[in-house]
Design an enzyme around this catalytic site. Structure first.
Site, short mmCIF file in Angstrom:
data_model
loop_
_atom_site.label_atom_id
_atom_site.label_comp_id
_atom_site.label_asym_id
_atom_site.label_seq_id
_atom_site.Cartn_x
_atom_site.Cartn_y
_atom_site.Cartn_z
N ASP A 37 0.88 -1.17 0.00
CA ASP A 37 0.00 0.00 0.00
C ASP A 37 0.91 1.22 0.00
OD1 ASP A 37 -2.07 2.05 0.80
OD2 ASP A 37 -3.29 0.25 1.03
N ILE A 38 0.36 2.37 -0.35
CA ILE A 38 1.12 3.61 -0.24
C ILE A 38 1.14 4.10 1.21
CG2 ILE A 38 -0.83 5.18 -0.69
CD1 ILE A 38 1.13 6.80 -2.46
N ASP A 54 4.15 3.24 -4.14
CA ASP A 54 3.11 3.83 -4.97
C ASP A 54 2.89 2.97 -6.20
OD1 ASP A 54 2.26 5.82 -7.30
OD2 ASP A 54 1.63 6.72 -5.41
N GLY A 76 -7.19 0.82 -5.74
CA GLY A 76 -7.97 1.55 -6.72
C GLY A 76 -8.32 2.93 -6.20
N SER A 114 -16.11 -3.99 -10.04
CA SER A 114 -17.20 -3.29 -9.35
C SER A 114 -18.52 -3.54 -10.06
CB SER A 114 -16.91 -1.78 -9.33
OG SER A 114 -18.04 -1.05 -8.88
N TYR A 139 -15.29 5.65 -13.49
CA TYR A 139 -14.83 4.63 -12.54
C TYR A 139 -15.21 3.24 -13.05
CZ TYR A 139 -14.71 1.96 -8.15
OH TYR A 139 -14.47 1.02 -7.19
N LYS A 143 -12.99 -0.15 -14.50
CA LYS A 143 -13.17 -1.51 -14.00
C LYS A 143 -13.40 -2.48 -15.16
CE LYS A 143 -12.71 -0.66 -9.61
NZ LYS A 143 -11.51 -1.16 -8.87
N ARG A 177 -30.27 0.80 -1.22
CA ARG A 177 -29.61 0.07 -2.30
C ARG A 177 -28.72 -1.05 -1.76
NH1 ARG A 177 -24.64 0.87 -5.03
NH2 ARG A 177 -24.63 -0.13 -7.09
#
Length: 270
Positions: A37-38, A54, A76, A114, A139, A143, A177
């Site tokens: 991870d960053i 990164d 992401g 997603s 986005y 994906k 939702r």
């Protein structure tokens, strides 16, 4: 199948919410977890190693991929970022990660796609992973790009993969939702583990939801994976009702993508 006792698995986005859930759920069985991870990754277990880097650092990606058998790519940029960030992380960074995996001989990739990859379908249509993609946002477009890239890596380089069209990942459902799209922490662990352990998923796309009573999709490829979700958003209806969420009225959004499908975008140039 990826062997949890001998094979090294690289998890990207390991400091994020899904990454934390995967660490907690997998570390007891999976002996060799490499995390990246960053951001800092705290409290490493004896079978975990961390690489802080990164996604734009291609040499770092190639170094961290050495000795890795399976990649679980959860890194992401969220949808609220601008095009430049989305492209840097979710397109260019995605390619660099997958290409580094290919060059290192990685055999399995599990990708956090997603449900926004099909978010423009009307909610009345029970979409399956076999339907053509209809992304509801940039986005979602990126994906779909990831899923398409994995088809290329399967056809050309024989890398097996599972693209998980993750819905609303939260500790608990958050709105009307998510009564259809919720994915719980323990179910995401099972879903990723099944994707890793499957003997030959080919190039699979599967929906990433819990066993929600109000689910709106069909044939999500769970039987093929052997995924048996245990949580159900319906168990939390009273909590949502107490928060003032309308859980009894008409469905709020006309498309699978919810608000994403109708969000204003940059106006066209005159």
């Amino acid at each position: 199948m990826i062997d949890p006792h001998t094979d090294r698995v690289l998890i990207t986005g390991a400091a994020g919410e899904i990454g934390k859930a995967l660490r907690s759920g997998l570390r007891a069985e999976w002996r060799h977890l490499r995390l990246t991870d960053i951001r800092p990754i705290p409290d490493l277990a004896a079978n975990e190693e961390a690489v802080i880097a990164d996604i734009g650092d291609r040499p770092a990606l190639e170094r961290m991929m050495q000795g890795v058998t399976a990649l679980v790519h959860m890194t992401g940029a969220p949808a609220e970022h601008d095009l430049e960030m989305l492209f840097r992380v979710n397109a260019r960074g995605l390619f660099d990660m997958f290409e580094a995996a290919r060059l290192a001989g990685v055999r399995r990739i599990v990708f956090a796609s997603s449900n926004h990859a099909f978010g423009c379908y009307p909610i009345e249509e029970p979409v399956t992973p076999a339907h053509p993609a209809r992304p509801d946002s940039l986005y979602g477009v990126f994906k779909v790009l990831g899923e398409t890239m994995l088809r290329y890596y399967f056809d050309r380089h024989d890398i097996r993969s599972v693209s998980l069209r993750i819905g609303t990942y939260r500790r608990l459902p958050i709105d009307q939702r998510s009564l259809a799209t919720w994915l719980s922490p323990r179910d995401v662990v099972q879903l990723v583990e099944r994707s890793l352990r499957h003997p030959d998923p080919g190039c699979l796309v599967a929906n990433g939801y819990s066993a929600n009573t109000r689910i709106k999709v069909r044939d999500p490829n769970w039987d093929f994976l052997g995924y048996r979700p245990v949580d159900n958003a319906e168990d939390h209806v009273e909590m949502l009702r107490g928060m003032g969420v309308d859980v009894d009225g008409a469905w709020e959004w006309p498309e699978h993508g919810g608000a994403f499908a109708r969000m204003p975008e940059r106006p066209a140039r005159a």
